[in-house]
Scaffold this active site. Structure first.
Site, mmCIF file in Angstrom:
data_model
loop_
_atom_site.group_PDB
_atom_site.id
_atom_site.type_symbol
_atom_site.label_atom_id
_atom_site.label_comp_id
_atom_site.label_asym_id
_atom_site.label_seq_id
_atom_site.Cartn_x
_atom_site.Cartn_y
_atom_site.Cartn_z
ATOM 1 N N VAL A 153 -18.100 0.497 9.430
ATOM 2 C CA VAL A 153 -19.089 0.402 8.112
ATOM 3 C C VAL A 153 -18.668 -1.568 8.745
ATOM 4 O O VAL A 153 -17.489 -1.413 8.990
ATOM 5 C CB VAL A 153 -18.224 0.179 7.016
ATOM 6 C CG1 VAL A 153 -18.757 -0.509 6.332
ATOM 7 C CG2 VAL A 153 -18.339 1.415 6.356
ATOM 8 N N ASP A 207 -15.270 13.094 -2.646
ATOM 9 C CA ASP A 207 -14.684 11.807 -2.077
ATOM 10 C C ASP A 207 -14.244 10.491 -2.647
ATOM 11 O O ASP A 207 -13.882 9.702 -2.106
ATOM 12 C CB ASP A 207 -15.086 11.115 -0.227
ATOM 13 C CG ASP A 207 -13.880 11.017 0.336
ATOM 14 O OD1 ASP A 207 -12.979 11.509 0.345
ATOM 15 O OD2 ASP A 207 -14.476 10.794 1.271
#
Ligand SMILES: *[C@@H]1O[C@H](CO)[C@@H](O)[C@H](O)[C@H]1NC(C)=O
Ligand SMILES: *[C@@H]1O[C@H](CO)[C@@H](O)[C@H](O)[C@H]1NC(C)=O
Ligand SMILES: *[C@@H]1O[C@H](CO)[C@@H](O)[C@H](O)[C@H]1NC(C)=O
Ligand SMILES: *[C@@H]1O[C@H](CO)[C@@H](O)[C@H](O)[C@H]1NC(C)=O
Ligand SMILES: *[C@@H]1O[C@H](CO)[C@@H](O)[C@H](O)[C@H]1NC(C)=O
Ligand SMILES: *[C@@H]1O[C@H](CO)[C@@H](O)[C@H](O)[C@H]1NC(C)=O
Ligand SMILES: *[C@@H]1O[C@H](CO)[C@@H](O)[C@H](O)[C@H]1NC(C)=O
Ligand SMILES: *[C@@H]1O[C@H](CO)[C@@H](O)[C@H](O)[C@H]1NC(C)=O
Ligand SMILES: *[C@@H]1O[C@H](CO)[C@@H](O)[C@H](O)[C@H]1NC(C)=O
Ligand SMILES: *[C@@H]1O[C@H](CO)[C@@H](O)[C@H](O)[C@H]1NC(C)=O
Length: 823
Positions: free
Chosen positions: A519, A630
């Site tokens: 990211v 998650d």
């Protein structure tokens, strides 16, 4: 000029002018309209005549280069021509006379023996005995602060002297050149529990909401800071609002402007302008009772009106036409005598109109609940003073329909709404109700489809010129299926733009590495910061499928989900562009000794509730049931106000998982957060997310990682440790010591209990997110007792199990893992 001065001097034999620059007017003097002024001792304010053909006596800032009048004496009685004068009678009455010495305006005060009028440096023009103290308000026989025009200066009171009935309120000027009162007024309403209202003639247009000890309930952005502070005083003698400035160079005033808007203006010397620091009303939801009785207004929704939990539209056909003024009514009437009614917490709201509610500051919230429950006309209650740590104290109780409720993204308050038992288990999100209404208007949506398609095309053209290569628009199929009436117009960014924004994916821009790829942080131009998730190339599905899934994810919009801004699909690259979260992720703060201090109890609690809401939305309220798979502290991002946003939702879809309760070939998740049935058998359901949520709750309350090790019980993980404390009745020891003890332990214990209920071994024993949200807001003692959690030992079965059928890619603390199980 000089000759005129002498003429006046000769005509008025007994009255002479005050010396230029004086701040005092005595009975042997008069202030005439030839440029004479009084100037306060510090030189801040000036008093004199102003206006063009119509002349007024007023006070203005003498140091502000744009003439700004803050008070007008004769706003209704202008003088034509420049022969007016202001003087003070020997008994202390101030008078303004015209050319014929006719009194056009006078002040009414008690008679004084030896009066003087003085312009003080705070802008107050006062009449007092000549020997008295000019700093003592009690010595003033009359003061301009008691008769405000459209401006509230620091130290001025907006509100009532209940003894004398004096009501100080602000009324806008009619036009820039005409100070006569217009239809717009701002005044304190002392009925019920006091609030300030804006009025347009006899209609209330906006209200501040009740004062909650820190700010007005309807002005969540109101904050005391080093330059500025506020006060709202309610006692037997007075009810007033006031503000104070703690920096002489900070020039600010509160006005009602000619459009009927209240504004705080601050003077900016460099640019010589009055800047609008704050104003209200701001949006549609600020309009008084926009959604009718028992309605809730949410400016981020479309339509903006919904019903409170347990309520439905009173007049569904009008609602369908977006006329919500009739409001909502209960699905089930209260059943007071049976004693089965209960409460749901509606959080993040502006408290309803308190004009007919009662308050008692000495009650606790618990006592408030009891009082409400025992009074059959009570419909809701809330804390009156939230500056007391924890849930707040004091009690506001409503006995009528609830009007003018709205929600805020940040800074709203909790309201406890009374519902019949039958409605208590129902939805906890008002948007659910809204959806039913939307289904009714699906026809209308289809009609507007044409218009919105045209809009998309126009937007697409516009975006192109700003570096985005185009948009994907929802196809008709999605809109009909979606039924939420929202057309999504998701920008498709081109690779060049993203490369520029992230400095060609430089290491410096890298924020981290998730389970689905790295990211990066990027900047689109000056203002907009973005986070770019670069999906690992190998694992992504085909182009069309990818687009479809992205569109679907973009449709999930909730204040507790990170917003997807767009995507980039070019060559082999697949990227998702999100809003950037300045406070990064929860794990970076929660598990960092140096930063955990930022998380006081209130923040932690709000984070827990926010996550619960976001997850509930994914599971149930969104059109598409999404299982996150998650959930972990690293996937909870915090915005600038520490509001939690779930990230990485829907990734399982992009990576090709099926979304029904099923076995899956690919296990996506993080050790420590995975439910036993998921980790071991690959069976996932919403209850697997509930398990991860429970782990998160325990981590947030304790400030410890589930996979950490505890001295007192080295063989146990956090779940096991929490469970052992629970069994021994020592649950309070789990709470993070770094929070000290100034928080409501009962609330923390309730969270732990909810956490333990969520991590129970058997999925069917765990609550749904809907119940979890309700439990967080209800009485801890009434919750069921948890049974033993799954995975209580530090060595979970996964880690000891080296089954050959599992291909285990990563197993580092808190890193997402992807396992491919051969079936
Ligand atoms: C006006 O009156 C004040 C006190 O009332 C006195 O101090 C002042 O000297 C007088 N001024 C003149 C010009 O008479
Ligand atoms: C003052 O008196 C004169 C003569 O009587 C008159 O014409 C004028 O209108 C009066 N002015 C005001 C403001 O009343
Ligand atoms: C002061 O005197 C004026 C006349 O000069 C009179 O109209 C007013 O009523 C008096 N005020 C008081 C409080 O006596
Ligand atoms: C309110 O008005 C009464 C009567 O005029 C006065 O005695 C009292 O001082 C005023 N209270 C305040 C706080 O100004
Ligand atoms: C504002 O104050 C004036 C004077 O006290 C009063 O007549 C008027 O009713 C007040 N307006 C409101 C809306 O309270
Ligand atoms: C609210 O509570 C704080 C802290 O106990 C207290 O200082 C303040 O006076 C209270 N405010 C009101 C309006 O009761
Ligand atoms: C009143 O304030 C609002 C908000 O700051 C502003 O948009 C509007 O132009 C102002 N109206 C006038 C007449 O100044
Ligand atoms: C009390 O509740 C029961 C069950 O909901 C209902 O049958 C009964 O009529 C209620 N009694 C009263 C007095 O409302
Ligand atoms: C507030 O509640 C306390 C405790 O129940 C009670 O003694 C007091 O009279 C109440 N005050 C008011 C104004 O009702
Ligand atoms: C319920 O509360 C309202 C408002 O305080 C009060 O007027 C009413 O008397 C109360 N009713 C009962 C039955 O206590």
């Amino acid at each position: 000029m000089t000759s005129r001065f002498f003429l006046v001097y000769l005509l008025s034999t007994t009255l002479i002018s005050p010396t230029t620059g004086a701040d005092i007017l005595s009975p042997n003097q008069s202030l005439t309209d030839d440029g004479q002024t009084l100037i306060s001792t510090g030189g801040t304010f000036q008093l004199g005549f102003f206006g063009s053909d119509k002349r007024y006596v007023g006070i203005w800032y003498s140091k502000v280069s744009v003439r700004t009048v803050v008070w007008v004496a004769n706003r209704r009685q202008p003088i034509t021509g420049t022969s007016g004068s202001l003087s003070i009678k020997t008994n202390g009455t101030l008078v303004i006379t015209d050319e014929n010495a006719t009194v056009v305006w006078y002040s009414s005060s008690r008679a004084l023996a030896n009066p003087v009028a003085q312009l003080l440096d705070n802008g107050n023009f006062v009449v007092r005995e000549s020997g008295s103290n000019s700093n003592d308000p009690n010595s003033f026989a009359w003061q301009s602060f008691d008769f405000p025009t459209d401006t509230l200066l620091p130290g001025m009171k907006l509100g009532w002297n209940l003894t004398s009935g004096l009501n100080r309120n602000l009324t806008a000027w009619t036009s820039d050149s005409d100070p006569a009162p217009s239809e717009y007024t701002m005044a304190v309403d002392v009925r019920g529990y006091p609030e300030i209202f804006l009025w347009s003639r006899s209609t209330r247009t906006w209200r501040t909401g009740p004062w909650n000890g820190l700010r007005f309930s309807g002005i969540p952005e109101m904050k005391t800071y080093d330059k500025l502070s506020f006060d709202f005083v309610v006692n037997r003698d007075e009810v007033f609002y006031s503000f104070y400035v703690h920096d002489a160079a900070f020039i600010t005033r509160l006005i009602v402007n000619q459009s009927g808007i209240t504004q705080r203006l601050v003077w900016i010397e460099q640019s010589k302008i009055w800047n609008a620091f704050w104003f209200a009303p701001k949006d549609q939801c600020d309009k008084v009772s926009q959604c009718g009785p028992n309605g809730v207004c949410d400016p981020n929704e479309s339509p903006i009106c919904g019903c409170l939990n347990g309520f439905r539209p009173k007049n569904p056909s009008n609602w369908a036409l977006r006329d919500a003024s009739d409001g909502c009514r209960r699905k089930t009437e209260l059943d007071c005598r049976n004693g089965t009614d209960g409460f749901v917490m509606v959080s993040g709201v502006k408290l309803p109109d308190t004009s007919s509610s009662v308050a008692n500051m000495s009650l606790s919230l618990e006592q408030c609940r009891t009082m409400c429950l025992t009074n059959c006309s009570c419909t809701a209650y809330a804390a009156a003073n939230i500056s007391v740590s924890g849930t707040g104290s004091g009690c506001i109780m409503w006995t009528t329909e609830l009007t003018d409720l709205r929600v805020y993204t940040n800074g709203g308050q909790d309201l406890y709404l009374r519902l019949a038992a039958a409605d208590l288990g129902s939805e906890s999100n008002p948007s659910h109700q809204r959806r039913i209404v939307v289904i009714i208007v699906v026809l209308a949506v289809m009609i507007t489809l044409l218009a919105s398609t045209a809009f998309c095309i126009r937007r697409r053209k516009k975006r192109r010129s700003t570096g985005m290569s185009g948009n994907i628009s929802f196809s008709e199929r999605y809109i009909n299926e979606g039924g939420e009436g929202k057309d999504i117009d998701l920008p498709l960014f081109d690779l060049g733009t993203i490369i520029d924004a992230t400095n060609n994916f430089s290491v410096h821009s890298k924020l981290g590495e998730g389970g689905f790829g790295p990211v990066y942080k990027g900047n689109l131009g000056e203002e907009q910061e973005i986070a770019v998730k670069r999906l690992s190339k190998t694992s992504v599905q085909g182009l069309d499928e990818f687009k479809n899934e992205v569109m679907l994810i973009a449709k999930l919009q909730h204040r507790n989900l990170v917003r997807l801004l767009g995507c980039c699909i070019q060559d082999e690259e697949r990227m998702l562009i999100y809003e950037y979260m300045p406070n990064r992720s929860l794990d970076a703060i929660l598990f960092d000794k140096a930063k955990v201090g930022l998380l006081d109890w209130r923040t932690r609690y709000n984070i827990i509730v926010g996550i619960a809401r976001g997850l509930l939305y994914l599971h149930q309220d969104s059109r598409f049931r999404i299982i996150h798979r998650d959930m972990k502290a690293g996937n909870i991002l915090l915005d600038k106000d520490m509001c939690p946003k779930i990230s990485d939702f829907g990734m399982a879809r992009i990576f090709g998982g099926d979304e029904t309760e099923a076995n899956t070939r690919r296990v996506v998740g993080t050790y420590g957060y995975m439910s036993p049935e998921y980790a071991m058998d690959g069976i996932f359901s919403v209850k697997s997310d509930v398990f991860s949520f429970g782990v998160l709750v325990l981590e947030i309350v304790s400030g410890k990682r589930n996979r950490g090790v505890y001295h007192s019980a080295p063989q146990l993980n956090l779940l096991g440790y929490a469970w052992s404390l629970w069994k021994e009745g020592r649950t309070s020891e789990l709470v993070d010591e770094s929070m000290g003890d100034s928080f409501p332990m009962a609330e923390a214990l309730r969270c732990i209990k909810v956490g333990l209920l969520c991590v129970q071994d058997r999925p069917e024993h765990r609550p749904t997110m809907a119940s979890a949200v309700l439990m967080l807001g209800s009485d801890g003692a009434l919750l069921p007792q948890p049974t033993q959690p799954g995975f209580v030992a530090t060595k979970g079965p996964l880690e000891s199990d080296s089954s050959a059928s599992k291909q285990d890619s990563v197993s580092v603390n808190d890193i997402s893992i992807t396992m491919v199980e051969g079936r």
